[in-house]
Design a protein around this motif. Structure first.
Motif, mmCIF file in Angstrom:
data_model
loop_
_atom_site.group_PDB
_atom_site.id
_atom_site.type_symbol
_atom_site.label_atom_id
_atom_site.label_comp_id
_atom_site.label_asym_id
_atom_site.label_seq_id
_atom_site.Cartn_x
_atom_site.Cartn_y
_atom_site.Cartn_z
ATOM 1 N N VAL A 265 0.837 -1.200 0.000
ATOM 2 C CA VAL A 265 0.000 0.000 0.000
ATOM 3 C C VAL A 265 0.873 1.252 0.000
ATOM 4 O O VAL A 265 0.618 2.220 -0.738
ATOM 5 C CB VAL A 265 -0.951 0.005 1.212
ATOM 6 C CG1 VAL A 265 -1.671 1.348 1.331
ATOM 7 C CG2 VAL A 265 -1.969 -1.121 1.089
ATOM 8 N N ILE B 116 -2.143 -1.421 -6.835
ATOM 9 C CA ILE B 116 -1.497 -2.633 -6.351
ATOM 10 C C ILE B 116 -1.680 -3.792 -7.323
ATOM 11 O O ILE B 116 -0.738 -4.550 -7.595
ATOM 12 C CB ILE B 116 -2.041 -3.019 -4.957
ATOM 13 C CG1 ILE B 116 -1.598 -1.980 -3.920
ATOM 14 C CG2 ILE B 116 -1.554 -4.405 -4.545
ATOM 15 C CD1 ILE B 116 -2.168 -2.216 -2.541
ATOM 16 N N SER C 194 2.449 1.542 -3.465
ATOM 17 C CA SER C 194 1.433 1.929 -4.452
ATOM 18 C C SER C 194 1.103 3.406 -4.351
ATOM 19 O O SER C 194 1.019 4.112 -5.361
ATOM 20 C CB SER C 194 0.173 1.085 -4.246
ATOM 21 O OG SER C 194 -0.880 1.553 -5.065
ATOM 22 N N ASN C 195 0.928 3.899 -3.139
ATOM 23 C CA ASN C 195 0.615 5.319 -2.952
ATOM 24 C C ASN C 195 1.784 6.215 -3.351
ATOM 25 O O ASN C 195 1.578 7.309 -3.887
ATOM 26 C CB ASN C 195 0.247 5.583 -1.481
ATOM 27 C CG ASN C 195 -1.083 4.975 -1.092
ATOM 28 O OD1 ASN C 195 -1.938 4.752 -1.952
ATOM 29 N ND2 ASN C 195 -1.268 4.696 0.190
#
Length: 259
Positions: free
Chosen positions: A49, A59, A52-53
């Motif tokens: 996470v 994801i 991905s951010n």
């Protein structure tokens, strides 16, 4: 098999980041970045996470798509949904125009954000097109006469749905409808929907929620694959003339016969 390791390294190197710089940005250790990129260990859900951010890639794309298959990949937002948008270039790093064949229109809905699917499409170059990313789509049916069944529409990608112009024609991709070519009408009092209209009045207009739109391509040019006959040319010219004047025609056939 997943592509977390290769994608993490590919994105980092494409951005020009060192392992140390990325580790500092993510508040990870450098050894953790090295371990993820080498595939010795896989990141936890929490780390996925965070990654991905940070690199702004979903994801599921990090896990399932080999991003090295394309020479360039960009991510854009449509209706607040971040989606993968593969861009194919030639050996001179110039954009090419992918051609979606008629037999593959159903597959486009599931493959529009897959670099491997886009890479397999045939490509052409049209030097007279304006700047922007273009793609070519086949037209089925008679809902947008005088554009004939079997023609191809070359469209320019629309990154922001707010740039859509009411009254213009677009290729619209949605989960429910797939690929459609329609004229868009915008109700200024309705900020949630757009209206899709056919130029053939036998087909009713309908609403589409903006959040359901996956891609929008603004009309650039039309490639006809069939020759118009004399009657169709007369009908087309008459229709365009009266439409420009805002006149509703009750019987085009009668006018053509008397022309």
């Amino acid at each position: 098999m997943n592509f977390i390791a290769s994608n993490t390294r590919y994105i980092r190197e494409r951005k020009g980041y060192t392992q140390e710089y990325m580790a500092e940005e993510l508040k990870w250790s450098r050894s953790m970045v090295m371990s993820f990129e080498s595939g010795r260990t896989e990141p936890s859900i929490e780390k996925l996470v965070e990654l991905s951010n940070y690199i702004k890639i979903p994801i599921d794309t990090l896990v399932k798509v080999d991003l090295r298959k394309t020479k360039d990949v960009s991510f854009i937002e449509i209706a607040n949904n971040r989606v993968l948008f593969p861009i194919m270039v030639d050996d001179n790093n110039e954009d090419t125009i992918e051609v979606v064949p008629i037999k593959a229109t159903a597959g486009y809905l599931s493959g529009y954000d897959d670099p491997e699917y886009i890479e397999q499409l045939d490509r052409i170059k049209l030097p007279f097109l304006p700047t922007g990313k273009h793609r070519t789509f086949p037209i089925k049916g008679d809902s947008m006469l005088p554009v004939k069944d079997g023609s191809y529409i070359v469209g320019r990608f629309v990154e922001d749905i707010s740039d859509v112009k009411s009254g213009k024609t677009y290729i619209v991709l949605t989960n429910d409808e797939g690929i459609v070519y329609k004229r868009i009408k915008i109700d200024k009092d309705d900020h949630e929907h757009i209206i899709l209209q056919s130029d053939n009045k036998h087909y009713p207009a309908y609403q589409v929620h903006k959040s359901d739109i996956l891609e929008l391509w603004e009309f650039t040019c039309c490639i006809n694959t069939q020759e118009y006959d004399e009657t169709e040319l007369k009908l087309s010219s008459i229709t365009q003339m009266f439409q420009s004047l805002g006149v509703q025609l009750e019987s085009l056939d009668k006018m053509v016969k008397n022309a």
